[in-house]
Every structure is written in C-alpha cells, then in structure tokens.
Design an enzyme around this catalytic site. Structure first.
Site, PDB file in Angstrom:
ATOM      1  N   ARG A  35       0.826  -1.217   0.000  1.00  0.00           N
ATOM      2  CA  ARG A  35       0.000   0.000   0.000  1.00  0.00           C
ATOM      3  C   ARG A  35       0.856   1.262   0.000  1.00  0.00           C
ATOM      4  O   ARG A  35       0.452   2.281  -0.561  1.00  0.00           O
ATOM      5  CB  ARG A  35      -0.926   0.013   1.206  1.00  0.00           C
ATOM      6  CG  ARG A  35      -2.053  -0.972   1.048  1.00  0.00           C
ATOM      7  CD  ARG A  35      -2.903  -1.004   2.279  1.00  0.00           C
ATOM      8  NE  ARG A  35      -4.072  -1.820   2.067  1.00  0.00           N
ATOM      9  CZ  ARG A  35      -4.714  -2.444   3.043  1.00  0.00           C
ATOM     10  NH1 ARG A  35      -4.286  -2.336   4.289  1.00  0.00           N
ATOM     11  NH2 ARG A  35      -5.779  -3.163   2.777  1.00  0.00           N
ATOM     12  N   LYS A 210     -17.594 -17.161   1.701  1.00  0.00           N
ATOM     13  CA  LYS A 210     -19.015 -16.982   2.006  1.00  0.00           C
ATOM     14  C   LYS A 210     -19.854 -16.416   0.869  1.00  0.00           C
ATOM     15  O   LYS A 210     -19.510 -15.396   0.282  1.00  0.00           O
ATOM     16  CB  LYS A 210     -19.146 -16.040   3.216  1.00  0.00           C
ATOM     17  CG  LYS A 210     -18.726 -16.708   4.511  1.00  0.00           C
ATOM     18  CD  LYS A 210     -18.540 -15.686   5.589  1.00  0.00           C
ATOM     19  CE  LYS A 210     -19.675 -15.693   6.583  1.00  0.00           C
ATOM     20  NZ  LYS A 210     -19.538 -14.570   7.513  1.00  0.00           N
ATOM     21  N   GLY A 366      -8.588  -9.048  -1.036  1.00  0.00           N
ATOM     22  CA  GLY A 366      -7.387  -9.455  -0.321  1.00  0.00           C
ATOM     23  C   GLY A 366      -6.829 -10.808  -0.707  1.00  0.00           C
ATOM     24  O   GLY A 366      -5.648 -10.930  -1.050  1.00  0.00           O
ATOM     25  N   GLY A 389     -12.227  -4.135   0.182  1.00  0.00           N
ATOM     26  CA  GLY A 389     -13.611  -3.757   0.468  1.00  0.00           C
ATOM     27  C   GLY A 389     -14.127  -2.717  -0.509  1.00  0.00           C
ATOM     28  O   GLY A 389     -15.283  -2.779  -0.962  1.00  0.00           O
TER      29      GLY A 389
END
Ligand code: AMP
Length: 413
Positions: A35, A210, A366, A389
C-alpha cells in the site's frame, strides 16, 4: 476536479490522503508495504514539480485515542527509505526530508505544515486517534483541510468510507484544487473499464468462503458478465441448493434459496454460471488431511471440498481463455494449504495466459491478490487492485463516497 498528472504543484502544499494501513509485526516492522509503495509515484510527482506533501492516513483500528501500537511514527523510516531509494528519477532520489507530526490536527501539525518547504514531506499522526475521523465530522475535516491548499485522494482502500479525511474534507477545496492521485486514478479507471466498458466475453471469477459476502456483487455482475465462475467454499451452497451431496463442505443453509434465485436469474439473463464439476475433498480441515477427487455434488459424509478438482480446472481454463475481460475476486480453494492450492494456482495461470492473449484482467480482494502474489503472477495480469472492500463495493454497484466527493460538481457544493 482537476487532473493530477496535468496539475503543476510548484509552490503548492498537497494534502494527500493515503492508505498506509499496512500490517506490522510485533517489532513494528512492516510485513507487506504494497500500500505504501503503490502511492510513492503520486508523492514523487508533487515533489518533482516543486511542491510539498502532507500525508494523512489511518493505521489499524485504535479504539481509545492515541496508542503507541497504532502510531504512524513507525512508518517514518520506511517512508524515508521508499522516497529516497535510487529508483526511477535521479533528482527525487536521495534527499527528501520526511517530518513527523505527533498529531494530525492542532498547533504542532499546523506549524510544521506551514513551515514545510518545497520538496519536503510531512507525515501526520493516525487520523483514527480522533473519533471524528470515522464519524465524518465536518469541523474535524475542516481543520484537516487547513493544512494544505490542494487535496489529493490516493486512498482507494478507504474510498468506500464516508470519513472526514476521505470524503467530507473535499468540499473545503475548490473543484480545481481537489483530485485523485495516480493510484486512485488507476484504480478507478481499471474498475470503470470492467464495469462499464467490458469487452465481451466478460468472465467474472468469484470465490472465497461466504456466499453472503458476495451476493450483491454476483447480482450486479448478472447484468454485465457473459460467464460467472463460482469457486471456493461458496460454491457448495450453490451445489447443495441444486440438490447435490456436499458432505461437510462449507455451506450457508440460510442462503440456499438465494443461491437458487441467482441461478434462476442467470438463466433468464443468459449468463452462464459455472460451478466446479469436481472437487479435491479432504477428511478434515487440515494441511495433512487425506484427500481424494470426487464430483462436487457427490461428496461423502464426513468429507469436505477444499479445492476445485482437475475437471473444473480444465473447464474454467477454457472459459477464461476465450474471455476478453476478466474480473477475479476470491480464491478457488484453501490456497493457504499446499494440498488445496492447485485450483487457485491454475486459475491464476489461466488469467495470466488470457491477459497475454490480449484480455483485460482485474484482480481484487485481499485473498485473490495474496494468491497472485504467492504464485508470482501479479505482473502478468492487467491490474491488481489495492482496495479489497472498496473494490467489492464498487462492483456491487455502490457509489463510493471517496470518489463521489472529488467528482462532485462545484455547483452542488
Ligand atoms: P473470502 O475472504 O470470502 O474471499 O474468503 C477467502 C478464504 O476462503 C480463504 O482464506 C480460503 O482459505 C477460504 N476458502 C476457499 N475455499 C474454501 C473451501 N472450499 N472451504 C473452506 N474455506 C475456503
């Protein structure tokens, strides 16, 4: 908004929101500086123009104000090293000073910012030491805005948050004094290319644990993609919903109907959803489990699917190979364990091969980013997103506050 690359920063103080939320070990060494490195070109451009830079970021999730553990002071040395490494441009290598203010607002921060000279950098203390940051507090945003005369947002990783430094602050700068940095611009351009200008066939590869995390992205992609490959733990909820036997594979029983609805909608919209034909199954969730390959809808009791199988790999490879646009979010299996990494690796290789053949590929989220890094394929795909996200929300079709605040027309201010 102004275009960052066209803006001449000479004599300006650029207040840049960066995402320096990097992982640190117990000795405060950075374990992954992706980052930080990603935003260095933005900082160097301002410095090379003859401007000065004030950097603001959050780090971790401090709960009760200033905490040593979450202090950005740990990043000063690595930042200095990154800015002064003999890299691309000789003139900006070797002599960039980096100052640190142990607050992000207040008199010390204000004074240091005001005394900053062209070519110098000031790193502010963690924004989240103030609750006002995450609350999007206007007064706090206004205080921050006083530190610079140009606002640059280069923090794609927090673009989905309507925080003081990521969104609210923008309105305190005129439209020609607020802009995306180079990283943010590349992120937005790549995401827009996939979402709005995708050349067909457009294949989305969605994996991970999920279904519930990925429903919105799948629904939005049903409007756009030609093919949707579903792998990873989430595939088993779909397989069970279709009547398959999945043993003790991961399953969200409260999402079975959602899975059926998605499959039905896909049919109506002529989007092909591909579930893994076969799986690598294991007798326990462990690196040393016994494994076998079985059809994904005939998994014996007590066994669980932890990776896609060889047939699935072959089919997915073919679909990916004929695609012109590829979006990949989420691994195909428990790629952290060697026995269950083949599927994710093969998909990464297929995406790289398709990219070499001219497809545009965007990898984000990620774990898929970790996967392309693990298999050394990051430079073989078109773009690797830094914002997990934020990217997910973008592809869910949401307006990201960090992007909207910069783009907002002056008349709406
Ligand atoms: P997510 O954060 O939802 O993208 O999920 C990523 C995680 O899903 C990784 O840690 C994988 O190990 C895990 N995962 C992928 N496939 C499976 C599977 N078949 N069963 C259990 N976990 C899985």
């Amino acid at each position: 908004m102004s275009k960052f690359s066209d803006f001449n920063f000479a004599g300006h103080k650029a207040l840049i929101r960066v995402d320096f939320n990097v992982p640190l070990d117990e000795q405060f060494n950075i374990t992954d500086d992706t980052r930080m490195t990603a935003t260095i070109p933005t900082i160097k451009k301002v410095l090379a123009d003859g401007g000065s830079v004030i950097l603001m970021s959050h780090l971790g999730r401090p709960k009760d104000g200033p905490t040593d553990k979450y202090s950005l002071k740990h990043l000063v040395k690595p930042l200095y090293a990154l800015l002064n490494s003999s890299g691309d441009s000789a003139e900006s290598a070797g002599n960039t000073k980096v100052f640190f203010a142990d607050d992000c607002v207040g008199s010390q921060a204000g004074l240091t910012a005001s005394m900053l000279r062209p070519g110098e950098v000031l790193l502010l203390e963690n924004l989240r030491f103030y609750k006002e940051e995450e609350k999007g507090d206007e007064a706090f945003a206004e205080k921050l805005s006083k530190l610079g005369d140009v606002y640059v947002n280069d923090a794609f990783g927090t673009a989905h948050r309507a925080h003081a430094s990521t969104a609210v602050i923008a309105k305190y700068f005129a439209a020609d004094k607020r802009m995306f940095g180079l990283l943010m611009n590349d992120e937005v351009k790549s995401a827009e290319k996939v979402l709005h200008e995708a050349e067909k066939p457009f294949c989305a590869i969605i994996g991970g644990a999920k279904v519930s995390d990925k429903i919105l992205i799948i629904e939005n992609l049903l409007e756009r993609a030609t093919d949707i490959i579903i792998g990873g733990g989430m595939a088993y909820t779909f397989l069970k919903a279709r009547g398959g036997k999945i043993g003790s594979s991961l399953c969200e029983d409260d999402r079975l109907q959602t899975a059926l609805d998605i499959l039905e909608k896909a049919k109506q919209k002529n989007v092909s959803i591909h579930l893994p034909e076969d799986s690598v199954i294991a007798d326990k969730f462990a690196a040393d489990a016994n494994t076998e390959v079985r059809p994904s809808d005939a998994i014996p009791d007590g066994w669980m699917g932890l990776d896609i199988g060889p047939k699935a790999v072959g089919i997915f490879n073919e679909i990916i190979g004929k695609s012109k646009t590829i979006l990949w979010n989420g691994p195909m299996g428990v790629f952290e364990m060697e026995k269950f990494q083949a599927g994710t690796k093969a998909v990464a290789e297929s995406v790289a091969a398709a990219t070499a053949n001219g497809a545009f590929s965007l990898v984000g989220g990620g774990d898929s980013v970790a996967a392309v890094n693990k298999f050394h394929l990051a430079d073989k795909v078109s773009y690797v997103s830094t914002g997990g996200g934020a990217m997910l929300e973008y592809f869910e079709g949401k307006v990201l506050p960090g992007i909207a605040a910069i783009k907002e027309k002056e008349s709406q201010e």
